[in-house]
Design a protein around this motif. Structure first.
Motif, PDB file in Angstrom:
ATOM      1  N   SER A  86       0.808  -1.209   0.000  1.00  0.00           N
ATOM      2  CA  SER A  86       0.000   0.000   0.000  1.00  0.00           C
ATOM      3  C   SER A  86       0.848   1.269   0.000  1.00  0.00           C
ATOM      4  CB  SER A  86      -0.932   0.001   1.218  1.00  0.00           C
ATOM      5  OG  SER A  86      -0.159   0.053   2.414  1.00  0.00           O
ATOM      6  N   GLN A  87       2.126   1.143   0.132  1.00  0.00           N
ATOM      7  CA  GLN A  87       2.979   2.336   0.180  1.00  0.00           C
ATOM      8  C   GLN A  87       3.557   2.625  -1.209  1.00  0.00           C
ATOM      9  OE1 GLN A  87       5.844   1.870   3.266  1.00  0.00           O
ATOM     10  NE2 GLN A  87       4.312   1.740   4.873  1.00  0.00           N
ATOM     11  N   PRO A  88       3.292   3.801  -1.745  1.00  0.00           N
ATOM     12  CA  PRO A  88       3.753   4.127  -3.106  1.00  0.00           C
ATOM     13  C   PRO A  88       5.272   4.262  -3.201  1.00  0.00           C
ATOM     14  CG  PRO A  88       2.628   6.000  -2.127  1.00  0.00           C
ATOM     15  CD  PRO A  88       2.471   4.857  -1.177  1.00  0.00           C
ATOM     16  N   LEU A  89       5.928   4.533  -2.111  1.00  0.00           N
ATOM     17  CA  LEU A  89       7.382   4.667  -2.142  1.00  0.00           C
ATOM     18  C   LEU A  89       8.037   3.346  -2.548  1.00  0.00           C
ATOM     19  CD1 LEU A  89       9.832   6.450  -1.612  1.00  0.00           C
ATOM     20  CD2 LEU A  89       9.768   5.701   0.762  1.00  0.00           C
ATOM     21  N   TYR A  90       7.514   2.238  -2.068  1.00  0.00           N
ATOM     22  CA  TYR A  90       8.053   0.931  -2.451  1.00  0.00           C
ATOM     23  C   TYR A  90       7.840   0.657  -3.930  1.00  0.00           C
ATOM     24  CZ  TYR A  90       8.762  -0.191   2.454  1.00  0.00           C
ATOM     25  OH  TYR A  90       9.188  -0.188   3.741  1.00  0.00           O
ATOM     26  N   TRP A  91       6.667   1.040  -4.433  1.00  0.00           N
ATOM     27  CA  TRP A  91       6.396   0.836  -5.849  1.00  0.00           C
ATOM     28  C   TRP A  91       7.325   1.693  -6.706  1.00  0.00           C
ATOM     29  CZ3 TRP A  91       3.931  -3.126  -7.636  1.00  0.00           C
ATOM     30  CH2 TRP A  91       3.001  -3.780  -6.829  1.00  0.00           C
ATOM     31  N   ALA A  92       7.521   2.932  -6.290  1.00  0.00           N
ATOM     32  CA  ALA A  92       8.413   3.824  -7.044  1.00  0.00           C
ATOM     33  C   ALA A  92       9.836   3.277  -7.039  1.00  0.00           C
ATOM     34  CB  ALA A  92       8.372   5.233  -6.458  1.00  0.00           C
ATOM     35  N   ALA A  93      10.274   2.794  -5.897  1.00  0.00           N
ATOM     36  CA  ALA A  93      11.621   2.214  -5.817  1.00  0.00           C
ATOM     37  C   ALA A  93      11.733   0.974  -6.689  1.00  0.00           C
ATOM     38  CB  ALA A  93      11.958   1.877  -4.365  1.00  0.00           C
ATOM     39  N   ALA A  94      10.685   0.174  -6.727  1.00  0.00           N
ATOM     40  CA  ALA A  94      10.708  -1.029  -7.560  1.00  0.00           C
ATOM     41  C   ALA A  94      10.777  -0.661  -9.045  1.00  0.00           C
ATOM     42  CB  ALA A  94       9.469  -1.880  -7.284  1.00  0.00           C
ATOM     43  N   VAL A  95      10.050   0.373  -9.445  1.00  0.00           N
ATOM     44  CA  VAL A  95      10.081   0.813 -10.837  1.00  0.00           C
ATOM     45  C   VAL A  95      11.458   1.355 -11.194  1.00  0.00           C
ATOM     46  CG1 VAL A  95       9.156   2.550 -12.431  1.00  0.00           C
ATOM     47  CG2 VAL A  95       7.612   1.217 -11.007  1.00  0.00           C
ATOM     48  N   VAL A  96      12.057   2.122 -10.303  1.00  0.00           N
ATOM     49  CA  VAL A  96      13.392   2.676 -10.550  1.00  0.00           C
ATOM     50  C   VAL A  96      14.417   1.552 -10.694  1.00  0.00           C
ATOM     51  CG1 VAL A  96      15.266   3.998  -9.476  1.00  0.00           C
ATOM     52  CG2 VAL A  96      12.949   4.913  -9.507  1.00  0.00           C
ATOM     53  N   PHE A  98      13.798  -1.502 -11.634  1.00  0.00           N
ATOM     54  CA  PHE A  98      13.492  -2.205 -12.883  1.00  0.00           C
ATOM     55  C   PHE A  98      14.030  -1.442 -14.089  1.00  0.00           C
ATOM     56  CE2 PHE A  98      10.535  -3.276 -16.370  1.00  0.00           C
ATOM     57  CZ  PHE A  98      10.776  -4.636 -16.425  1.00  0.00           C
ATOM     58  N   VAL A  99      13.818  -0.140 -14.118  1.00  0.00           N
ATOM     59  CA  VAL A  99      14.307   0.677 -15.231  1.00  0.00           C
ATOM     60  C   VAL A  99      15.834   0.688 -15.253  1.00  0.00           C
ATOM     61  CG1 VAL A  99      14.416   3.050 -16.107  1.00  0.00           C
ATOM     62  CG2 VAL A  99      12.232   2.068 -15.418  1.00  0.00           C
ATOM     63  N   ALA A 100      16.431   0.786 -14.080  1.00  0.00           N
ATOM     64  CA  ALA A 100      17.893   0.777 -14.014  1.00  0.00           C
ATOM     65  C   ALA A 100      18.462  -0.549 -14.482  1.00  0.00           C
ATOM     66  CB  ALA A 100      18.352   1.069 -12.586  1.00  0.00           C
ATOM     67  N   ALA A 101      17.750  -1.624 -14.237  1.00  0.00           N
ATOM     68  CA  ALA A 101      18.216  -2.935 -14.695  1.00  0.00           C
ATOM     69  C   ALA A 101      18.042  -3.078 -16.200  1.00  0.00           C
ATOM     70  CB  ALA A 101      17.457  -4.041 -13.967  1.00  0.00           C
ATOM     71  N   LEU A 102      17.009  -2.470 -16.780  1.00  0.00           N
ATOM     72  CA  LEU A 102      16.779  -2.575 -18.218  1.00  0.00           C
ATOM     73  C   LEU A 102      17.645  -1.628 -19.039  1.00  0.00           C
ATOM     74  CD1 LEU A 102      12.918  -2.994 -18.538  1.00  0.00           C
ATOM     75  CD2 LEU A 102      14.685  -4.701 -18.826  1.00  0.00           C
ATOM     76  N   PHE A 103      18.122  -0.556 -18.453  1.00  0.00           N
ATOM     77  CA  PHE A 103      18.886   0.450 -19.191  1.00  0.00           C
ATOM     78  C   PHE A 103      20.123  -0.127 -19.880  1.00  0.00           C
ATOM     79  CE2 PHE A 103      22.094   3.847 -19.345  1.00  0.00           C
ATOM     80  CZ  PHE A 103      21.465   4.677 -20.268  1.00  0.00           C
ATOM     81  N   PRO A 104      20.978  -0.881 -19.199  1.00  0.00           N
ATOM     82  CA  PRO A 104      22.154  -1.431 -19.907  1.00  0.00           C
ATOM     83  C   PRO A 104      21.765  -2.408 -21.021  1.00  0.00           C
ATOM     84  CG  PRO A 104      22.443  -1.613 -17.535  1.00  0.00           C
ATOM     85  CD  PRO A 104      21.047  -1.158 -17.774  1.00  0.00           C
ATOM     86  N   ILE A 105      20.680  -3.138 -20.825  1.00  0.00           N
ATOM     87  CA  ILE A 105      20.261  -4.103 -21.842  1.00  0.00           C
ATOM     88  C   ILE A 105      19.812  -3.373 -23.100  1.00  0.00           C
ATOM     89  CG2 ILE A 105      18.553  -5.881 -22.376  1.00  0.00           C
ATOM     90  CD1 ILE A 105      18.619  -6.584 -19.362  1.00  0.00           C
ATOM     91  N   THR A 106      18.986  -2.334 -22.950  1.00  0.00           N
ATOM     92  CA  THR A 106      18.513  -1.600 -24.123  1.00  0.00           C
ATOM     93  C   THR A 106      19.651  -0.844 -24.781  1.00  0.00           C
ATOM     94  OG1 THR A 106      17.860   0.270 -22.729  1.00  0.00           O
ATOM     95  CG2 THR A 106      16.160  -1.369 -23.248  1.00  0.00           C
ATOM     96  N   LEU A 107      20.578  -0.324 -23.996  1.00  0.00           N
ATOM     97  CA  LEU A 107      21.726   0.377 -24.559  1.00  0.00           C
ATOM     98  C   LEU A 107      22.564  -0.576 -25.395  1.00  0.00           C
ATOM     99  CD1 LEU A 107      23.248   3.067 -24.625  1.00  0.00           C
ATOM    100  CD2 LEU A 107      24.539   2.285 -22.643  1.00  0.00           C
ATOM    101  N   HIS A 108      22.754  -1.779 -24.899  1.00  0.00           N
ATOM    102  CA  HIS A 108      23.523  -2.788 -25.638  1.00  0.00           C
ATOM    103  C   HIS A 108      22.802  -3.175 -26.927  1.00  0.00           C
ATOM    104  CE1 HIS A 108      26.150  -6.135 -26.427  1.00  0.00           C
ATOM    105  NE2 HIS A 108      25.114  -6.958 -26.464  1.00  0.00           N
ATOM    106  N   GLN A 109      21.486  -3.316 -26.867  1.00  0.00           N
ATOM    107  CA  GLN A 109      20.729  -3.678 -28.059  1.00  0.00           C
ATOM    108  C   GLN A 109      20.795  -2.567 -29.105  1.00  0.00           C
ATOM    109  OE1 GLN A 109      16.827  -4.612 -26.600  1.00  0.00           O
ATOM    110  NE2 GLN A 109      17.340  -6.742 -26.158  1.00  0.00           N
ATOM    111  N   GLN A 110      20.728  -1.307 -28.665  1.00  0.00           N
ATOM    112  CA  GLN A 110      20.804  -0.190 -29.601  1.00  0.00           C
ATOM    113  C   GLN A 110      22.176  -0.129 -30.257  1.00  0.00           C
ATOM    114  OE1 GLN A 110      19.743   3.213 -27.248  1.00  0.00           O
ATOM    115  NE2 GLN A 110      17.547   2.840 -27.426  1.00  0.00           N
ATOM    116  N   GLN A 111      23.224  -0.367 -29.487  1.00  0.00           N
ATOM    117  CA  GLN A 111      24.571  -0.341 -30.051  1.00  0.00           C
ATOM    118  C   GLN A 111      24.762  -1.479 -31.041  1.00  0.00           C
ATOM    119  OE1 GLN A 111      27.133  -0.442 -26.651  1.00  0.00           O
ATOM    120  NE2 GLN A 111      27.035   1.763 -26.308  1.00  0.00           N
ATOM    121  N   SER A 112      24.267  -2.663 -30.719  1.00  0.00           N
ATOM    122  CA  SER A 112      24.418  -3.792 -31.640  1.00  0.00           C
ATOM    123  C   SER A 112      23.584  -3.568 -32.893  1.00  0.00           C
ATOM    124  CB  SER A 112      24.051  -5.103 -30.957  1.00  0.00           C
ATOM    125  OG  SER A 112      22.684  -5.101 -30.595  1.00  0.00           O
ATOM    126  N   ALA A 113      22.406  -2.954 -32.773  1.00  0.00           N
ATOM    127  CA  ALA A 113      21.580  -2.655 -33.946  1.00  0.00           C
ATOM    128  C   ALA A 113      22.270  -1.611 -34.828  1.00  0.00           C
ATOM    129  CB  ALA A 113      20.201  -2.164 -33.516  1.00  0.00           C
TER     130      ALA A 113
END
Length: 173
Positions: A86-96, A98-113
């Motif tokens: 019920s606390q939005p701070l936990y959800w915001a932290a989880a989203v951050v 998740f995004v931080a974990a996906l950033f290197p993957i998408t950056l690598h995919q863009q460079q390889s493309a």
């Protein structure tokens, strides 16, 4: 004046294991035991230390059992407590996270493309350059020819097979 036992001597008495057989009872141990029997202050101090250690042992065992039971109860349910969702701070932290974990993957995919697109463009340009050169060479050959190929004479089908007729074989009338 009667000397009392030192702290180290009292600790030695506390740490002495009575369950082990004593092979050689030294004179110092007998003196300490006799002093404890004669001196009320030292025997009271020893009793106080023994009681304190006993209470500490009981308290630590009780605390460890309590903590074990509490940790076992927490481990039985893998879901976090209800108030976490019920606390939005936990959800915001989880989203951050998740995004931080996906950033290197998408950056690598863009460079390889981008590398793949550059390789394809280089291959296409080299193929285009080769085909352009071949086309230009063909045009240059056709322009430099004296007679265009459709207008060239046909090849002689009797090439090299000429017949020699002798005049002696001819008939005369």
């Amino acid at each position: 004046m009667n000397l009392h036992l030192t702290h180290e001597q009292l600790c030695d008495v506390l740490l002495a294991d009575s369950s082990l057989p004593s092979f050689g009872v030294d004179r110092n141990t007998n003196v300490i035991e006799q002093h404890l029997q004669a001196c009320l202050i030292c025997s009271a101090e020893l009793k106080s230390l023994r009681d304190s250690l006993s209470h500490f042992r009981d308290a630590s065992v009780s605390y460890s059992r309590q903590q074990f039971a509490h940790s076992y109860a927490r481990r039985s349910s893998i879901a976090p407590p209800h108030n976490v969702f019920s606390q939005p701070l936990y959800w915001a932290a989880a989203v951050v996270v998740f995004v931080a974990a996906l950033f290197p993957i998408t950056l690598h995919q863009q460079q390889s493309a981008a590398r793949a697109a550059a390789a394809r463009a280089a291959a296409a340009s080299s193929q285009a350059a080769e085909s352009d050169e071949a086309l230009l060479a063909d045009i240059d050959q056709k322009v430099s020819a004296d007679v265009p190929s459709p207008m060239e004479p046909l090849a002689d089908p009797t090439d090299g097979t000429t017949s020699v007729t002798s005049t002696s074989d001819q008939r005369t009338n």
